[in-house]
Design a protein around this motif. Structure first.
Motif, PDB file in Angstrom:
ATOM      1  N   GLU A   1       2.886   8.697  12.268  1.00 39.15           N
ATOM      2  CA  GLU A   1       3.686   9.200  10.873  1.00 39.15           C
ATOM      3  C   GLU A   1       3.274   8.410   9.787  1.00 39.15           C
ATOM      4  OE1 GLU A   1       8.431   8.918  10.286  1.00 39.15           O
ATOM      5  OE2 GLU A   1       7.796   9.186  12.025  1.00 39.15           O
ATOM      6  N   LEU A   2       3.930   8.244   8.885  1.00 40.77           N
ATOM      7  CA  LEU A   2       2.982   7.802   6.866  1.00 40.77           C
ATOM      8  C   LEU A   2       4.655   6.592   6.905  1.00 40.77           C
ATOM      9  CD1 LEU A   2       1.291   9.972   5.490  1.00 40.77           C
ATOM     10  CD2 LEU A   2       0.251   8.186   6.647  1.00 40.77           C
ATOM     11  N   PRO A   3       4.564   5.726   6.334  1.00 37.06           N
ATOM     12  CA  PRO A   3       5.977   4.802   5.143  1.00 37.06           C
ATOM     13  C   PRO A   3       6.882   5.917   4.158  1.00 37.06           C
ATOM     14  CG  PRO A   3       3.913   3.673   5.671  1.00 37.06           C
ATOM     15  CD  PRO A   3       3.560   4.697   6.196  1.00 37.06           C
ATOM     16  N   GLY A   4       7.534   6.510   4.815  1.00 41.89           N
ATOM     17  CA  GLY A   4       7.862   7.489   3.594  1.00 41.89           C
ATOM     18  C   GLY A   4       7.178   8.620   3.665  1.00 41.89           C
TER      19      GLY A   4
ATOM     20  N   LEU B   1      -6.956   7.141  -2.271  1.00 42.39           N
ATOM     21  CA  LEU B   1      -5.495   6.307  -1.913  1.00 42.39           C
ATOM     22  C   LEU B   1      -5.538   7.015  -0.818  1.00 42.39           C
ATOM     23  CD1 LEU B   1      -3.186   5.116  -5.043  1.00 42.39           C
ATOM     24  CD2 LEU B   1      -4.598   3.124  -3.127  1.00 42.39           C
ATOM     25  N   LEU B   2      -5.666   8.576  -0.607  1.00 44.68           N
ATOM     26  CA  LEU B   2      -5.171   9.358  -0.110  1.00 44.68           C
ATOM     27  C   LEU B   2      -6.250   9.702   1.134  1.00 44.68           C
ATOM     28  CD1 LEU B   2      -3.358  12.295  -1.850  1.00 44.68           C
ATOM     29  CD2 LEU B   2      -2.638  10.818  -0.140  1.00 44.68           C
ATOM     30  N   LEU B   3      -7.083   9.245   0.977  1.00 39.97           N
ATOM     31  CA  LEU B   3      -8.262   9.276   2.278  1.00 39.97           C
ATOM     32  C   LEU B   3      -7.978   7.895   2.688  1.00 39.97           C
ATOM     33  CD1 LEU B   3     -10.848  10.335  -0.670  1.00 39.97           C
ATOM     34  CD2 LEU B   3      -9.805  11.357   1.615  1.00 39.97           C
TER      35      LEU B   3
ATOM     36  N   PHE C   1       0.931  -1.497  -0.041  1.00 40.11           N
ATOM     37  CA  PHE C   1      -0.258   0.001   0.419  1.00 40.11           C
ATOM     38  C   PHE C   1       0.405   0.838  -0.021  1.00 40.11           C
ATOM     39  CE2 PHE C   1      -2.780   3.191   2.154  1.00 40.11           C
ATOM     40  CZ  PHE C   1      -3.236   3.294   0.862  1.00 40.11           C
ATOM     41  N   ALA C   2       1.854   1.140   0.775  1.00 39.81           N
ATOM     42  CA  ALA C   2       2.596   2.475   0.729  1.00 39.81           C
ATOM     43  C   ALA C   2       3.101   2.790  -0.643  1.00 39.81           C
ATOM     44  CB  ALA C   2       3.679   2.880   2.219  1.00 39.81           C
ATOM     45  N   SER C   3       3.942   1.224  -0.522  1.00 41.21           N
ATOM     46  CA  SER C   3       4.558   2.057  -2.303  1.00 41.21           C
ATOM     47  C   SER C   3       3.821   1.859  -3.201  1.00 41.21           C
ATOM     48  CB  SER C   3       5.389   0.870  -2.339  1.00 41.21           C
ATOM     49  OG  SER C   3       6.079   0.740  -1.821  1.00 41.21           O
ATOM     50  N   THR C   4       1.950   1.625  -3.251  1.00 40.09           N
ATOM     51  CA  THR C   4       1.230   2.225  -4.250  1.00 40.09           C
ATOM     52  C   THR C   4       0.769   3.492  -4.439  1.00 40.09           C
ATOM     53  OG1 THR C   4       0.191  -0.267  -3.747  1.00 40.09           O
ATOM     54  CG2 THR C   4      -1.114   1.203  -5.394  1.00 40.09           C
TER      55      THR C   4
END
Length: 199
Positions: free
Chosen positions: A109-112, A97-99, A55-58
């Protein structure tokens, strides 16, 4: 071999974008993503480690696509806002995706996150330079507001339909919204150029 690995990764990201945009992290299924991509489910874990890693990579890949297509604010900031609007209208998956990300991560904190924040910092600096203001919190709020103008009608299309839809058909509605978004951005930019960015 490296080319095959890159192709597999791209297929997985494309399939994951479709699945995650529709169902979010909790609802998405790794086996469906693998099937959509035409690869073995174990490839997902080999490339991304977990469903959350995928998901984070997407999200990251979709953000990179936005940056590549739209870039940073240029001389015509209102036209840039129109381009952001167009991108989200044509590719609503990123907003979805952002929602989903907001729902699943909340305030954590988000990945990346650092990489993404650095990308936005470059946009704040570019916007501040175009506006002739300091690239501080005020310019950052202006960037957030301009992105909000461009993104919100596409993030919640049901509101656009409820508010405007009874007055216009869908295609005319999109053009009216785009025109208004660009005009509002233009007015905001003119106001800031004459008075300065908010503190």
């Amino acid at each position: 071999m490296a080319r095959d690995t890159a192709v597999t990764r791209q297929k997985l990201l494309a399939a994951a974008r479709q699945e995650f945009a529709a169902l979010g992290v909790a609802g998405a299924r790794v086996d469906r993503i693998a099937e959509l991509a035409g690869v073995n489910k174990e490839r997902v874990y080999g490339h991304f480690g977990s469903k959350e890693g995928l998901f984070a990579s997407t999200v990251s890949a979709a953000m990179d696509e936005l940056t590549e297509q739209v870039g940073k604010p240029g001389d015509d900031i209102a036209a840039w806002v129109g381009s952001v609007y167009d991108f989200h209208r044509e590719r609503p998956e990123l907003l979805r995706l952002l929602l989903w990300e907001a729902l699943s991560c909340g305030g954590s904190e988000l990945p990346g996150e650092e990489r993404r924040a650095d990308g936005y910092a470059l946009k704040v600096d570019a916007l501040a330079g175009r506006l002739g203001v300091e690239p501080g919190p005020g310019a950052a709020v202006v960037l957030l507001s301009l992105i909000g103008l461009a993104a919100w009608p596409n993030a919640v299309p049901q509101l656009a339909r409820l508010i405007i839809g009874s007055r216009l058909d869908a295609e005319d509605s999109a053009e009216v919204i785009r025109s208004a978004v660009v005009d509002l951005a233009s007015g905001l930019v003119k106001g800031i150029r004459s008075t300065g960015a908010p503190e």
